[in-house]
Scaffold this motif. Structure first.
Motif, PDB file in Angstrom:
ATOM      1  N   THR B  57       0.858  -1.186   0.000  1.00  0.00           N
ATOM      2  CA  THR B  57       0.000   0.000   0.000  1.00  0.00           C
ATOM      3  C   THR B  57       0.892   1.234   0.000  1.00  0.00           C
ATOM      4  O   THR B  57       2.121   1.130   0.003  1.00  0.00           O
ATOM      5  N   GLN B  58       0.263   2.416   0.037  1.00  0.00           N
ATOM      6  CA  GLN B  58       1.027   3.671   0.020  1.00  0.00           C
ATOM      7  C   GLN B  58       1.185   4.241   1.420  1.00  0.00           C
ATOM      8  O   GLN B  58       1.688   5.344   1.587  1.00  0.00           O
ATOM      9  N   ASP B  59       0.752   3.529   2.467  1.00  0.00           N
ATOM     10  CA  ASP B  59       0.761   4.078   3.825  1.00  0.00           C
ATOM     11  C   ASP B  59       2.186   4.426   4.266  1.00  0.00           C
ATOM     12  O   ASP B  59       3.124   3.647   4.061  1.00  0.00           O
ATOM     13  N   PRO B  60       2.393   5.615   4.885  1.00  0.00           N
ATOM     14  CA  PRO B  60       3.752   6.001   5.314  1.00  0.00           C
ATOM     15  C   PRO B  60       4.332   5.085   6.399  1.00  0.00           C
ATOM     16  O   PRO B  60       5.544   5.060   6.590  1.00  0.00           O
ATOM     17  N   LYS B  61       3.480   4.342   7.082  1.00  0.00           N
ATOM     18  CA  LYS B  61       3.991   3.438   8.124  1.00  0.00           C
ATOM     19  C   LYS B  61       4.717   2.225   7.528  1.00  0.00           C
ATOM     20  O   LYS B  61       5.442   1.525   8.233  1.00  0.00           O
ATOM     21  N   ASN B  62       4.499   1.981   6.247  1.00  0.00           N
ATOM     22  CA  ASN B  62       5.065   0.779   5.638  1.00  0.00           C
ATOM     23  C   ASN B  62       6.577   0.688   5.801  1.00  0.00           C
ATOM     24  O   ASN B  62       7.114  -0.387   6.078  1.00  0.00           O
ATOM     25  N   VAL B 125       0.019  -1.529   5.060  1.00  0.00           N
ATOM     26  CA  VAL B 125      -0.762  -0.971   6.163  1.00  0.00           C
ATOM     27  C   VAL B 125      -1.948  -0.233   5.562  1.00  0.00           C
ATOM     28  O   VAL B 125      -1.808   0.498   4.579  1.00  0.00           O
ATOM     29  N   ALA B 126      -3.115  -0.457   6.163  1.00  0.00           N
ATOM     30  CA  ALA B 126      -4.304   0.303   5.794  1.00  0.00           C
ATOM     31  C   ALA B 126      -5.160   0.462   7.038  1.00  0.00           C
ATOM     32  O   ALA B 126      -5.448  -0.519   7.721  1.00  0.00           O
ATOM     33  N   ALA B 127      -5.485   1.691   7.355  1.00  0.00           N
ATOM     34  CA  ALA B 127      -6.331   1.990   8.518  1.00  0.00           C
ATOM     35  C   ALA B 127      -5.777   1.348   9.794  1.00  0.00           C
ATOM     36  O   ALA B 127      -6.500   0.700  10.547  1.00  0.00           O
ATOM     37  N   ASP B 128      -4.483   1.536  10.003  1.00  0.00           N
ATOM     38  CA  ASP B 128      -3.810   1.031  11.209  1.00  0.00           C
ATOM     39  C   ASP B 128      -3.837  -0.487  11.353  1.00  0.00           C
ATOM     40  O   ASP B 128      -3.594  -1.013  12.440  1.00  0.00           O
TER      41      ASP B 128
END
Lengths: 244, 454
Positions: B57-62, B125-128
């Motif tokens: 995904t594009q989540d910054p937590k990745n 990661v998506a939506a925590d």
């Protein structure tokens, strides 16, 4: 709560006794140098030899002062700036010397302890009893990996047993300690046997077993932290702790 | 220059594929023995590549979670001891995130990377919440179904959760490729640490992560032993009147009551069914081995005499034997007896031998031994492995400080131990043949490690 307070008081007493004794033995350091016009402060020292006598025997007080014009000893009166005097106190006495000069006042003390001759000592306050305990009940040292009492430790053990017989109110803990070599668990077991060996020897020497607790610390609480034989010997011991 | 060679092959427990090949070459009578032992010596290790997982995904937590995941997975596979793990520097530039992106020939190419197996996948990661997809492919297979393993994991998007996922995936791979022996990536190590000032019981993950104090007693706590089911921890704690077996419950997260026996009570050890404890107790005078119920009741004395007897440890495979240490003849030696106290056998014949620990197969003991010990013989304090049936032994550590308290991992492939090789006592792990030594603790004094049973 009573017990820790008593220990604390003992500590204070011992520390102050050490301070007093050292004041007798050493030249007292002069106070910081005053501004040039002020006269120099007096110095004083006082010692007793011997510092312990039997009742009826004499001891010699010796003193030195500097920069003092008026020197006196409590209970004796004015004395020369430097001198000595024989005294025969009936009880343990602390002599106090006061040296007065234009630069101030300095005092010094020396204690003469009088042992009562062979008469049963009066009931001692616990502070003194603990000191006597420390003087008479000496730790027992062991050979490497051994838990039997060495021949050279028998005298200490007999003296300790005698003292404990004469002071039947004292309860003690014997701590078994080991040197740093070897493994934690085996040393705990070895320390258990050392503490038990000391206890058994005291019981054979006439001390009631129910006055004696034992604990092993293995190599967990060393007295000395260096890796050499003299230090290891310090750590291989049955250590007596005064409990009452 | 007589040269003697002795080769001994011991098949481990019946269902284990682990072979210990013990090769002893005694060059000369005076020279030190040269010993090489190994898990699966002579058996070619599987050449495994583990490519970094890709973001899904594009989540910054990745970014952070991927680093945690990739490091943990690679380290677990490297630690396993059964793989020839291909260095990441040999990997192709394009790594797959899912099977459609896999070009198997890039990975199996000889001479490099020359992998037989490839672990790969993605993390997003998506939506925590985090989702991890992982695969294991046989990249040399010419069949139409080269997939060995395909797994998906979902959890909260935290570093801790991602570490656990990496451990689980690593254990799946190790189980599948390692002869059906469960991996140890989720196992724990309990130990004694003085880093807070007093000796307390601490815990950590098997790979040294997540170190934390279990006890806060402020006295001296020693000899932790975790129960076979992992729910209780028995240890010995110092108090005003002596030493007591003390029990910590991980179900309740606190110390639970346990009977006081009086005297010194040291070195508790669990029976493999978790129903009993063996320990050393001086309740009757000298330190002797006792067995008690896990509740603390029904004490039975197994040894007698002056001892001192200490450090009992059950045969964790059979539960039928207990090894222990006794100083009954002088310097401490290792003994075994039946679990009822009969048939006492002495295993070591000289020096200072302590800290026995059974291998999970029930056939080997490791222990700490100063073989030549006494005045003028400083002797090094090393770890040894003994085959109980033959009393043949091999040396596992060499020329590296004082080594003590070995404990086997549940898979029988690793040993955790304490060593003074860095100048302070620290915890290390190694493969059971003595190779691949890793330091796990660095802060304060750390000792007496105990590896969980699973």
């Amino acid at each position: 709560m009573k017990h820790p307070m008593r220990r604390w008081l003992t500590l204070v007493f011992i520390l102050s006794a050490i301070l007093m004794v050292s004041a007798c033995k050493k030249k007292t350091a002069p106070p910081p140098p005053p501004p040039p016009p002020a006269p120099p402060a007096p110095t004083a020292s006082l010692s007793a030899n011997p510092d312990t006598v039997e009742k009826g025997q004499s001891a010699t007080l010796t003193w030195q002062t500097t920069n003092a014009t008026d020197v006196s000893i409590d209970g004796i009166g004015p004395v020369e700036p430097n001198g000595s005097k024989s005294v025969t106190p009936t009880d343990s006495t602390t002599y106090r010397l006061i040296a007065k000069g234009s630069g101030g006042t300095q005092d010094a003390t020396a204690r003469v302890t009088v042992n009562a001759a062979a008469v049963a000592p009066p009931p001692q306050p616990s502070l003194t009893e603990q000191q006597l305990f420390a003087q008479n009940v000496k730790d027992i040292y062991f050979d490497y990996d051994k838990a039997d009492i060495r021949a050279d430790q028998q005298a200490s053990l007999q003296a300790g047993a005698r003292f404990l017989q004469q002071h039947a109110n004292i309860r003690i803990t014997i701590e078994g300690h080991c040197d740093e070599r070897g493994t934690t668990e085996y040393n705990l077991a070895l320390g258990t046997n050392r503490a038990d060996a000391v206890k058994n020897a005291l019981v054979q020497g006439g001390v009631a077993g129910d006055r004696i607790k034992t604990i092993s610390y293995g190599k967990e609480k060393p007295f000395c932290n260096e890796s050499n034989e003299s230090c290891w010997q310090q750590n291989r011991r049955g250590h007596f702790v005064y409990e009452q | 220059m007589e040269q003697k060679s002795l080769m001994k092959r011991i098949a481990a427990a019946r269902n284990h594929l682990v072979l210990f090949t013990i090769l002893i070459l005694a060059a000369t009578a005076a020279a030190q023995d040269w010993i090489r032992t190994g898990t699966g010596l002579g058996v070619e290790k599987i050449r495994l590549a583990a490519s970094d997982f890709k973001p899904a995904t594009q989540d910054p937590k990745n970014t952070d979670l991927l680093k945690t995941f990739n490091d943990t997975l690679f380290n677990d596979l490297d630690n396993a001891g059964i793989f020839d793990l291909v260095s990441k520097s040999f990997y192709p530039l394009q790594v797959p995130g899912q099977p459609t992106e896999l070009k198997a020939a890039d990975w199996s190419a000889s001479p490099a990377p020359n992998a037989s197996m490839l672990a790969f996948g993605n993390l997003g990661v998506a939506a925590d919440k985090v989702t991890v997809q992982g695969w294991l492919y046989d990249v040399k297979s010419t069949s139409t179904s080269p997939q060995v393993l395909g797994k998906q994991y979902n959890d909260n998007a935290t570093a801790e959760a991602v570490r656990v996922i990496a451990h689980k995936f690593a254990d799946e791979i190790i189980f599948r490729l390692g002869g059906g022996i469960p991996g140890i990536a989720e196992s724990k190590i309990y130990f004694v640490s003085k880093r807070s000032g007093n000796k307390e019981i601490w815990a950590m993950d098997y790979d040294s992560a997540n170190q934390h104090a279990v006890t806060h007693l402020g006295t001296i706590s020693l000899s932790p032993r975790i129960s076979p089911d992992g729910s209780r921890l028995a240890f010995s704690a110092n108090n005003k009147t002596g030493w007591d077996v003390t029990m910590y419950s991980f179900d309740l997260n606190r110390i639970v009551s346990f009977p006081h026996f009086g005297g010194m009570n040291f070195s508790p050890s669990w029976s493999p069914d978790g129903a009993k404890l063996a320990l050393s107790s001086s309740r009757n005078g000298y330190p002797n081995i006792f067995v008690i119920d896990a509740s603390g009741g029904n004490p039975r004395r197994l040894t007698s005499g002056q001892g001192p007897d200490i450090s009992p440890i059950w045969n964790r495979k059979t539960g039928a034997q207990i090894a222990f240490v006794s100083g009954r003849t002088g310097l401490p030696q290792i003994y075994t007896m039946e679990a009822d106290g009969t048939n006492v056998q002495r295993l070591t014949d000289q020096g200072y031998a302590v800290s026995p620990n059974w291998a999970p197969n029930g056939q080997f003991l490791t222990f700490s031994w100063m073989r030549k010990y006494g005045p003028g013989e400083p002797g090094s304090n090393d770890l040894y492995l003994m085959d109980i049936a033959s009393k043949q032994w091999v040396q596992l550590t060499h020329d590296a400080g004082r080594n003590d308290s070995p404990c086997w991992s549940p898979d029988g492939r690793h040993i955790v131990f304490q060593s003074h090789r860095t100048g302070t006592d620290q915890i290390f792990s190694m493969l059971a043949d003595g190779t691949n030594v890793k330091q796990l603790t660095f802060s304060g004094d750390n000792s007496q490690p105990d590896w969980s049973w699973k």
